[in-house]
Scaffold this motif. Structure first.
Motif, short mmCIF file in Angstrom:
data_model
loop_
_atom_site.label_atom_id
_atom_site.label_comp_id
_atom_site.label_asym_id
_atom_site.label_seq_id
_atom_site.Cartn_x
_atom_site.Cartn_y
_atom_site.Cartn_z
N ASN A 172 1.08 -1.27 0.10
CA ASN A 172 -0.18 -0.04 -0.01
C ASN A 172 0.82 1.40 0.03
O ASN A 172 0.80 1.97 0.74
CB ASN A 172 -0.79 -0.03 1.17
CG ASN A 172 -2.45 -0.44 0.70
OD1 ASN A 172 -2.78 -0.75 -0.37
ND2 ASN A 172 -3.26 -0.73 1.61
N ASN A 173 1.64 1.45 -0.99
CA ASN A 173 2.19 2.68 -1.41
C ASN A 173 1.50 3.87 -1.32
O ASN A 173 0.57 3.81 -1.98
CB ASN A 173 3.32 2.51 -2.81
CG ASN A 173 2.41 2.01 -3.85
OD1 ASN A 173 2.78 0.71 -4.03
ND2 ASN A 173 1.48 2.48 -4.14
N ASP A 174 1.75 4.97 -0.52
CA ASP A 174 1.24 6.27 -0.57
C ASP A 174 1.99 7.21 -0.97
O ASP A 174 2.30 7.60 -2.21
CB ASP A 174 0.72 6.27 0.79
CG ASP A 174 -0.45 7.51 1.08
OD1 ASP A 174 -0.36 8.69 0.69
OD2 ASP A 174 -1.61 6.90 1.35
N HIS A 200 4.44 3.13 3.07
CA HIS A 200 3.70 1.95 3.23
C HIS A 200 2.91 1.99 4.36
O HIS A 200 2.99 1.81 5.34
CB HIS A 200 4.59 0.68 3.22
CG HIS A 200 5.45 0.76 2.10
ND1 HIS A 200 5.07 0.61 0.72
CD2 HIS A 200 6.87 0.70 2.15
CE1 HIS A 200 6.22 0.54 -0.03
NE2 HIS A 200 7.26 0.67 0.68
N CYS A 211 -2.56 8.29 -5.08
CA CYS A 211 -1.93 8.88 -3.92
C CYS A 211 -0.58 9.41 -4.44
O CYS A 211 -0.03 8.98 -5.24
CB CYS A 211 -1.34 8.02 -2.71
SG CYS A 211 -2.84 7.11 -2.02
N SER A 217 1.12 6.85 -7.01
CA SER A 217 0.96 5.71 -6.24
C SER A 217 -0.57 5.09 -6.28
O SER A 217 -1.60 6.01 -6.19
CB SER A 217 1.17 5.66 -4.72
OG SER A 217 2.46 5.96 -4.48
N GLN A 240 -2.97 2.72 -4.71
CA GLN A 240 -3.01 2.09 -3.33
C GLN A 240 -4.14 1.14 -3.48
O GLN A 240 -5.46 1.74 -4.06
CB GLN A 240 -2.90 2.91 -2.43
CG GLN A 240 -2.90 2.49 -1.14
CD GLN A 240 -2.56 3.50 0.19
OE1 GLN A 240 -1.97 3.28 0.84
NE2 GLN A 240 -3.43 4.51 0.14
N HIS A 241 -4.13 -0.03 -2.99
CA HIS A 241 -5.07 -1.12 -2.72
C HIS A 241 -6.10 -1.28 -4.03
O HIS A 241 -7.36 -1.12 -3.76
CB HIS A 241 -5.80 -0.71 -1.52
CG HIS A 241 -6.50 0.65 -1.18
ND1 HIS A 241 -7.63 0.94 -2.17
CD2 HIS A 241 -6.39 1.73 -0.48
CE1 HIS A 241 -8.10 2.23 -1.87
NE2 HIS A 241 -7.38 2.79 -0.60
N PRO A 246 -0.58 -3.38 -5.01
CA PRO A 246 -0.07 -1.94 -4.97
C PRO A 246 1.19 -1.40 -5.81
O PRO A 246 2.10 -2.21 -5.53
CB PRO A 246 -0.08 -1.51 -3.50
CG PRO A 246 -0.77 -2.54 -2.89
CD PRO A 246 -0.54 -3.55 -3.78
#
Length: 627
Positions: free
Chosen positions: A114-116, A139, A570, A584, A586-587, A612
């Motif tokens: 989950n890279n933000d 993360h 993100c 990013s 994410q999810h 992700p």
């Protein structure tokens, strides 16, 4: 309660004040930062040109249509490269990702989940390179049901799965380089590459460091600490460090804290006795009954030096403890550092920090401690377009022993309580806060607030049951970010085009509307790029929209890219030349499961779950993003 109609007297009076103030600004030659809202039409007034964007626009890309599907899609004429995904090796000796055989030791050598936030700093240090640098990625959290075969519940993980889950949090630092083919690659044998996790040794700094309240089973002095997690957005400092914000850390704890002495603090922060993750079942560090001071070690802004892989990350307590979306730094005209941050929860506050010492362009060592001394402020807004910054200083106003504060450390540890007492304005989830590098104005992403009632609406938060959010614009007087008073404006009020309460440029297209602004970035022309988290609830994919913020195309948002279904977008970030755009995803596939995902992006292989990933966008043939 029904949503306040757009024609309500209160909302109309707020708009009338905005119109009046913008007319004044125009007379002062500031009309570019003060486009006019039309009173009831739900869009900003047109410039007098025909439909669409004017010929003078700096955003000439062909707009992407709304859709919701399994793929990542970018505007015509652009390439989208998957740069790195969850599980990819970060070191030359790291194993390849095998989702059926995950171990803690593997995950510690691989890109996290989950890279933000994304930060890019050039190599060599001090250069303006846009083709070689260090990528730093947060993360934020894990979805165990999307990570492991069998889609286990968060509280039903095996011991090894819990360890993998913990190791997948924190940050990744990796050297990247753009090759002549136009493709970016990871440099796996780089000495800079690093994983920072919930177990990495760290240090508390600033007024709260050493506080008796921070003494814990691990930290016997209240100074040394361990790890970072719940990392949402962040920022890059002018001296080349990364600021990462610890946000929803309450979700990692459980256990009875009624005897802890921190009941008021923990309740204000959202802590609950029930466990939401398995961490506290494996390690009593996250059990508040066994280790009651540990929650006070998170909820901070952490400063990391990516150029020194052996450096100890610092938790800068001067910036306060709350659910930091991130922190973004601006050098004021007097040389002092100003950092803006939002507390990302419904009815929480906007903050500003001003350093005591001044930035020294040629003294990086001195700059590394700039965030240890200074003053933190919270924001109070008035409906007339003015706002005040209120200092959170022990002994001033209500921040006294009579109200439970014994020192500046207590003010920073109980930042939300202090802001309550000062009368800060409760906001609609303040997330990313960025300074426009061209105009010097400050932009605040307010994502949404479904709990706001009609009686609670105000100027910067004008809608009850606000599901779509808005973008707030702050203007410091004469460009002085240390001033006690700013003016404010609404750049746009998000939601479906034509819905009651929304406000955009009059010429917005059917694909230009957005919902739930979250993160943002500016290109080198001062155009605003908005990333969203929640548009899928409106039937369209999340993604990125771009708009000019001055002139006749102000608030004329255009969709630039779309995420796969289930994902949020993100971490938007440009290289210095604005020819590479990182973001990013994410999810992806959120709301489904490992065994039956909505999408298998980006691999689209039956033996791989959705992952992700960090994307890098470039223009076909080269050139500035957006042109």
């Amino acid at each position: 309660m029904s949503q306040k109609p757009l024609t309500s007297p209160d909302f109309q009076s707020i708009l009338a004040v905005r119109l009046s103030r913008r007319s004044t600004l125009k007379g002062l030659g500031l009309s570019g930062a003060a486009a006019v809202l039309s009173g009831c039409a739900g869009t900003m007034a047109a410039s007098g040109r025909g439909q669409g964007m004017s010929a003078s626009s700096t955003l000439t890309f062909k707009e992407l249509p709304h859709a919701l599907d399994a793929h990542f899609t970018v505007a015509q004429g652009y390439n989208a490269q998957v740069l790195v995904s969850w599980g990819d090796p970060l070191f030359a000796d790291a194993p390849r990702f095998d989702p059926a055989n995950q171990t803690e030791q593997h995950q510690l050598r691989q890109f996290g989940y989950n890279n933000d936030f994304i930060g890019f700093v050039p190599l060599p240090m001090g250069s303006d390179s846009s083709e070689h640098g260090l990528l730093v990625v947060n993360h934020e959290y894990c979805r165990s049901g999307m990570m492991f075969p069998g889609s286990p519940d968060e509280l039903q993980l095996s011991e090894e799965q819990i360890k993998v889950n913990i190791a997948a949090h924190g940050l990744s630092v990796v050297e990247i380089k753009k090759h002549s083919s136009g493709q970016w690659q990871l440099v796996l044998d780089s000495a800079y590459n690093r994983r920072i996790t919930p177990n990495t040794p760290m240090q508390m700094t600033g007024p709260a460091a050493g506080s008796q309240r921070l003494h814990s089973q691990y930290s016997t002095d209240g100074v040394k600490t361990r790890g970072t997690y719940g990392n949402c957005a962040g920022g890059v400092t002018p001296w080349g460090t990364i600021l990462t914000g610890e946000e929803n850390v309450d979700n990692f704890f459980g256990g009875d804290f009624s005897q802890s002495g921190e009941v008021e603090n923990y309740q204000r922060f959202g802590m609950q006795e029930v466990f939401h993750t398995s961490w506290g079942l494996l390690d009593k560090r996250w059990d508040m009954r066994e280790n009651p001071s540990e929650p006070l070690h998170v909820g901070w802004v952490v400063e990391i030096d990516p150029y020194d892989p052996h450096s100890v990350p610092k938790k800068r307590t001067t910036l306060g403890r709350y659910k930091h979306e991130g922190a973004n730094v601006f050098i004021n005209r007097d040389g002092r550092v100003v950092a803006y941050s939002g507390d990302d929860q419904q009815f929480e506050y906007l903050y500003r920090f001003i350093s005591k010492e001044r930035y020294q362009p040629d003294n990086r060592k001195a700059n590394l401690s700039l965030l240890d001394e200074g003053t933190l402020y919270c924001a109070r807004f008035a409906d007339n377009g003015s706002m005040q910054w209120l200092p959170l200083v022990f002994g001033q106003g209500p921040l006294t022993t009579e109200n439970g504060f014994q020192s500046q450390a207590d003010v920073l540890l109980d930042c939300r309580k202090a802001a309550d007492l000062l009368g800060a304005t409760p906001m609609d989830r303040p997330e990313d806060v960025e300074v426009n590098p061209v105009t010097g104005q400050v932009y605040v992403m307010l994502t949404n607030n479904s709990r706001r009632t009609e009686a609670q609406t105000d100027g910067p938060n004008p809608r009850a049951k606000n599901l779509a959010g808005q973008v707030l614009e702050l203007t410091p007087p004469q460009g002085d970010h240390s001033a006690d008073s700013f003016s404010w404006d609404l750049l746009l009020v998000a939601g479906r085009k034509g819905d009651a309460g929304t406000h955009y440029h009059a010429n917005i297209s059917d694909n230009g509307w957005l919902a739930c602004p979250d993160n943002c970035a500016f290109d080198n022309l001062g155009n605003l790029w908005i990333a969203t988290d929640g548009a899928e609830a409106f039937g369209v994919a999340d993604g990125v929209w771009a708009t000019e913020v001055t002139g006749e195309n102000r608030a004329l948002t255009k969709r630039f890219l779309r995420t796969p279904m289930g994902a949020e977008l993100c971490g938007p970030f440009f290289t210095p030349d604005a020819q590479n755009f990182f973001c990013s995803v994410q999810h992806p596939g959120d709301g489904s499961s490992y065994d039956n995902p909505k999408t298998r992006w980006p691999d689209f292989r039956d033996d791989m779950p959705p992952r992700p990933s960090v994307m890098v966008i470039t223009k076909q043939g080269g050139g500035r993003i957006g042109s």
